[in-house]
Design a protein around this motif. Sequence first.
Motif, PDB file in Angstrom:
ATOM      1  N   UNK A 120       0.866  -1.173   0.000  1.00  0.00           N
ATOM      2  CA  UNK A 120       0.000   0.000   0.000  1.00  0.00           C
ATOM      3  C   UNK A 120       0.904   1.225   0.000  1.00  0.00           C
ATOM      4  N   UNK A 121       0.808   2.063  -1.026  1.00  0.00           N
ATOM      5  CA  UNK A 121       1.674   3.234  -1.114  1.00  0.00           C
ATOM      6  C   UNK A 121       0.887   4.503  -0.834  1.00  0.00           C
ATOM      7  N   UNK A 122       1.569   5.441  -0.192  1.00  0.00           N
ATOM      8  CA  UNK A 122       0.963   6.723   0.149  1.00  0.00           C
ATOM      9  C   UNK A 122       1.872   7.817  -0.406  1.00  0.00           C
ATOM     10  N   UNK A 123       1.553   8.355  -1.587  1.00  0.00           N
ATOM     11  CA  UNK A 123       2.345   9.479  -2.106  1.00  0.00           C
ATOM     12  C   UNK A 123       1.910  10.762  -1.408  1.00  0.00           C
ATOM     13  N   UNK A 124       2.875  11.609  -1.056  1.00  0.00           N
ATOM     14  CA  UNK A 124       2.537  12.838  -0.346  1.00  0.00           C
ATOM     15  C   UNK A 124       3.566  13.922  -0.617  1.00  0.00           C
ATOM     16  N   UNK A 125       3.169  15.136  -0.417  1.00  0.00           N
ATOM     17  CA  UNK A 125       4.102  16.255  -0.367  1.00  0.00           C
ATOM     18  C   UNK A 125       3.860  17.054   0.918  1.00  0.00           C
ATOM     19  N   UNK A 129       5.551   5.201   2.351  1.00  0.00           N
ATOM     20  CA  UNK A 129       5.251   6.614   2.146  1.00  0.00           C
ATOM     21  C   UNK A 129       6.301   7.165   1.184  1.00  0.00           C
ATOM     22  N   UNK A 130       5.844   7.730   0.071  1.00  0.00           N
ATOM     23  CA  UNK A 130       6.718   8.377  -0.905  1.00  0.00           C
ATOM     24  C   UNK A 130       6.538   9.881  -0.744  1.00  0.00           C
ATOM     25  N   UNK A 131       7.555  10.523  -0.196  1.00  0.00           N
ATOM     26  CA  UNK A 131       7.466  11.925   0.187  1.00  0.00           C
ATOM     27  C   UNK A 131       8.133  12.825  -0.850  1.00  0.00           C
ATOM     28  N   UNK A 132       7.369  13.767  -1.372  1.00  0.00           N
ATOM     29  CA  UNK A 132       7.867  14.753  -2.334  1.00  0.00           C
ATOM     30  C   UNK A 132       8.107  16.108  -1.673  1.00  0.00           C
ATOM     31  N   UNK A 133       8.184  16.146  -0.355  1.00  0.00           N
ATOM     32  CA  UNK A 133       8.411  17.403   0.350  1.00  0.00           C
ATOM     33  C   UNK A 133       9.785  17.960   0.018  1.00  0.00           C
ATOM     34  N   UNK A 134       9.924  19.261   0.213  1.00  0.00           N
ATOM     35  CA  UNK A 134      11.247  19.863   0.084  1.00  0.00           C
ATOM     36  C   UNK A 134      12.120  19.337   1.221  1.00  0.00           C
ATOM     37  N   UNK A 179       6.619  16.026  -8.019  1.00  0.00           N
ATOM     38  CA  UNK A 179       5.267  16.183  -8.530  1.00  0.00           C
ATOM     39  C   UNK A 179       4.599  14.830  -8.659  1.00  0.00           C
ATOM     40  N   UNK A 180       3.338  14.846  -9.001  1.00  0.00           N
ATOM     41  CA  UNK A 180       2.578  13.587  -9.057  1.00  0.00           C
ATOM     42  C   UNK A 180       3.221  12.571  -9.984  1.00  0.00           C
ATOM     43  N   UNK A 181       3.595  12.976 -11.186  1.00  0.00           N
ATOM     44  CA  UNK A 181       4.175  12.036 -12.149  1.00  0.00           C
ATOM     45  C   UNK A 181       5.478  11.431 -11.671  1.00  0.00           C
ATOM     46  N   UNK A 182       6.373  12.265 -11.184  1.00  0.00           N
ATOM     47  CA  UNK A 182       7.661  11.762 -10.684  1.00  0.00           C
ATOM     48  C   UNK A 182       7.500  10.875  -9.471  1.00  0.00           C
TER      49      UNK A 182
END
Length: 119
Positions: free
Chosen positions: A8-13, A40-45, A100-103
């Motif tokens: 189960x993956x959770x993409x987030x920023x 958890x895949x985090x796209x935060x700075x 971003x969402x795609x990356x």
Amino acid sequence: MTSPEYIFVIPTYRLRDVGETVTAYDEHFRRNGHAVSMIVFDDSSLVNQQKYFPAFEATRTTNPLNYVGPQEKEAFLAYLFGRLRDRKLEPLVRNLFRPGYGGNRNFTLMYTLGSLMVS
């Protein structure tokens, strides 16, 4: 033949909010008798990741929980760049995995190869 692992993956920023989300999903899975790995895949700075990661790290779950943030993503890209035969392809690869969402989606696909992923 073995059945594939479910992830189960959770993409987030927004790392500051994801601990509460992870806790809710984990409770739901536990209550219904499911054992599911979560990532958890985090796209935060990097600044926000450093600010909110300690609170996220304190999140306790009964299911396995993993985290892929800015440092892990850069390490993965460094590995890919090391495997490229032509350095001119590096910008193209980096563009595939840009924030971003795609990356973030592309990172989830690479990390879960061979498994069944639910997002």
